[in-house]
Enzyme design. Structure first.
Site, mmCIF file in Angstrom:
data_model
loop_
_atom_site.group_PDB
_atom_site.id
_atom_site.type_symbol
_atom_site.label_atom_id
_atom_site.label_comp_id
_atom_site.label_asym_id
_atom_site.label_seq_id
_atom_site.Cartn_x
_atom_site.Cartn_y
_atom_site.Cartn_z
ATOM 1 N N TYR A 1 -31.929 -18.664 -18.279
ATOM 2 C CA TYR A 1 -31.822 -19.390 -16.788
ATOM 3 C C TYR A 1 -31.772 -18.143 -16.061
ATOM 4 C CZ TYR A 1 -30.284 -22.990 -13.886
ATOM 5 O OH TYR A 1 -29.709 -24.219 -12.900
ATOM 6 N N HIS B 1 -32.725 -15.109 -13.219
ATOM 7 C CA HIS B 1 -32.504 -14.847 -11.896
ATOM 8 C C HIS B 1 -33.472 -13.500 -11.440
ATOM 9 C CE1 HIS B 1 -29.274 -11.937 -13.199
ATOM 10 N NE2 HIS B 1 -28.420 -13.176 -14.270
ATOM 11 N N GLY C 1 -32.030 -10.362 -11.589
ATOM 12 C CA GLY C 1 -32.002 -9.804 -12.631
ATOM 13 C C GLY C 1 -32.005 -8.990 -13.582
ATOM 14 N N HIS C 2 -32.807 -10.457 -14.235
ATOM 15 C CA HIS C 2 -33.230 -10.502 -15.755
ATOM 16 C C HIS C 2 -34.855 -9.842 -14.789
ATOM 17 C CE1 HIS C 2 -30.468 -13.854 -16.599
ATOM 18 N NE2 HIS C 2 -30.498 -13.043 -17.861
ATOM 19 N N GLN D 1 -21.642 -14.714 -30.622
ATOM 20 C CA GLN D 1 -20.957 -13.745 -29.000
ATOM 21 C C GLN D 1 -20.830 -14.681 -28.110
ATOM 22 O OE1 GLN D 1 -25.362 -12.118 -27.688
ATOM 23 N NE2 GLN D 1 -24.296 -12.704 -25.313
ATOM 24 N N GLN E 1 -21.196 -3.686 -23.036
ATOM 25 C CA GLN E 1 -22.488 -3.756 -23.659
ATOM 26 C C GLN E 1 -23.794 -3.041 -23.891
ATOM 27 O OE1 GLN E 1 -24.150 -8.055 -23.756
ATOM 28 N NE2 GLN E 1 -25.892 -6.951 -22.640
ATOM 29 N N SER F 1 -25.889 -13.796 -11.901
ATOM 30 C CA SER F 1 -25.606 -14.026 -12.719
ATOM 31 C C SER F 1 -25.746 -15.314 -13.240
ATOM 32 C CB SER F 1 -24.308 -13.937 -13.068
ATOM 33 O OG SER F 1 -22.859 -14.897 -14.414
HETATM 34 P P1 AMP Z 1 -28.181 -12.373 -20.543
HETATM 35 O O1 AMP Z 1 -29.097 -13.703 -20.177
HETATM 36 O O2 AMP Z 1 -26.867 -12.695 -18.716
HETATM 37 O O3 AMP Z 1 -27.462 -12.129 -21.722
HETATM 38 O O4 AMP Z 1 -28.557 -11.177 -19.518
HETATM 39 C C1 AMP Z 1 -29.405 -10.325 -20.313
HETATM 40 C C2 AMP Z 1 -29.320 -9.441 -19.187
HETATM 41 O O5 AMP Z 1 -29.535 -9.055 -17.837
HETATM 42 C C3 AMP Z 1 -28.694 -8.057 -19.643
HETATM 43 O O6 AMP Z 1 -29.105 -6.744 -20.245
HETATM 44 C C4 AMP Z 1 -28.115 -8.314 -18.605
HETATM 45 O O7 AMP Z 1 -26.979 -7.404 -18.168
HETATM 46 C C5 AMP Z 1 -29.072 -7.842 -17.799
HETATM 47 N N1 AMP Z 1 -28.685 -8.853 -16.285
HETATM 48 C C6 AMP Z 1 -27.603 -10.189 -16.309
HETATM 49 N N2 AMP Z 1 -27.670 -10.008 -14.724
HETATM 50 C C7 AMP Z 1 -27.617 -8.573 -14.051
HETATM 51 C C8 AMP Z 1 -27.838 -8.569 -12.694
HETATM 52 N N3 AMP Z 1 -27.932 -9.218 -11.649
HETATM 53 N N4 AMP Z 1 -28.424 -6.977 -12.801
HETATM 54 C C9 AMP Z 1 -28.955 -6.583 -13.432
HETATM 55 N N5 AMP Z 1 -29.017 -7.157 -14.685
HETATM 56 C C10 AMP Z 1 -28.538 -8.213 -15.090
#
Ligand code: AMP
Length: 282
Positions: free
Chosen positions: A32, A34, A36-37, A61, A153, A185
């Site tokens: 999903y 955004h 950030g990813h 998890q 993490q 997020s």
């Molecule tokens: P997730 O899909 O939420 O498990 O996140 C996958 C990776 O993306 C993890 O290393 C998270 O820390 C990173 N991540 C998620 N949201 C952000 C964000 N807003 N800024 C930077 N990294 C992010």
């Protein structure tokens, strides 16, 4: 961009790349996507020859009453986004391909999981460490990028890699935010319009609190009380799960600030449990 679901096929492809002298970069995610990813992918891209993004909503998890079944997904959208950032291979395994019915081996770093999310999400980091180790074993990347949004993490994975001599360079990437400061997020999708409008108060409180430290306050009880009060007045719609001030590497609470500290928070707003943090260097 190649999409692979079979772990054995991933292992074979990565072995072939390494035989050809190509380096592998890994960005583990739950999808999903955004910005950030996508920033993590952008960070990893110039550091490797072949960029692998993994998309796996890892059941081990998630706690019993968490959002495993409701976690948002959009494989087509995610594939297009990953491709647009130069991903060579998207790995999207099924749960049954990652975990045999009698799976019995776990990786855990309990020392760093006593506080913050480790305290409120029992077993969470054991699931994270186990799946990340499996991904490292499958892909054998030379570099892997994780977000600082999940600071604990990242600290745990760095320690795990050091302690187990896993030959991968772990890179932490800064938090990517919406224009109003809310940390991006996948779980922001759970927020109603009203909740979304209130959510930037999480970050605003952290920034105000950091000012307090810059202005000389060193007692973390005083600082935490300030932040609790701040959220009570500016974010009445939210319920604080935790506010902690910890050593950024050891993830142990600090009483009097004498060096760099991390303030980390988790706040429940409606159906979402949102986390954020700020590193304060004094
Ligand atoms: P997730 O899909 O939420 O498990 O996140 C996958 C990776 O993306 C993890 O290393 C998270 O820390 C990173 N991540 C998620 N949201 C952000 C964000 N807003 N800024 C930077 N990294 C992010």
């Amino acid at each position: 961009m190649n999409i692979i679901t079979d772990p054995k096929e991933l292992q074979k492809q990565c072995a072939a790349w390494r035989r050809d002298g190509l380096t592998i970069g890994l960005v583990p995610t739950m999808g999903y996507f955004h910005e950030g990813h996508l920033a993590l992918m952008g960070r990893a891209r110039p550091l490797c020859d072949k960029l692998i993004v993994t998309l796996f909503v890892n059941p081990t998890q998630f706690g019993e009453n968490e959002d495993l079944d409701k976690y948002p997904h959009d494989l087509d959208g995610d594939s297009a986004k990953a491709k647009s950032r130069g991903t060579d291979l998207l790995f999207t395994p099924k749960t049954t391909d990652m975990y045999e019915a009698d799976h019995a081996t776990w990786v855990d770093v309990p020392e760093l999981g006593k506080h913050l999310c480790g305290a409120s999400r029992s077993g969470h980091f054991k699931g994270v460490c186990t799946v990340v180790t499996k991904l490292f074993m499958l892909a054998q990347p030379s570099v892997a990028v994780f977000g600082q949004k999940d600071w604990q993490q990242l600290a745990i994975i760095k320690r795990m890699v050091r302690d187990l001599n896993i030959p991968v360079n772990i890179i932490g990437h800064e938090i990517i935010r919406e224009p109003d400061g809310l940390a991006m997020s996948s779980r922001n999708a759970y927020l109603t319009e009203e909740e979304r409008a209130a959510a930037p108060a999480i970050r605003k409180g952290l920034v105000k609190m950091a000012e307090m430290v810059k202005n000389g306050e060193r007692n973390t009880e005083v600082i935490k009380t300030f932040l609790y009060n701040e959220y009570a007045s500016a974010l009445p719609i939210g319920t604080v799960d935790y506010i902690e001030i910890v050593d950024p590497d050891a993830i142990e609470p600090i009483e009097i600030i004498t060096g760099p500290v991390l303030t980390a928070v988790a706040v429940r707003i409606g159906k979402a449990r949102l986390i954020d943090n700020i590193l304060i260097e004094v």
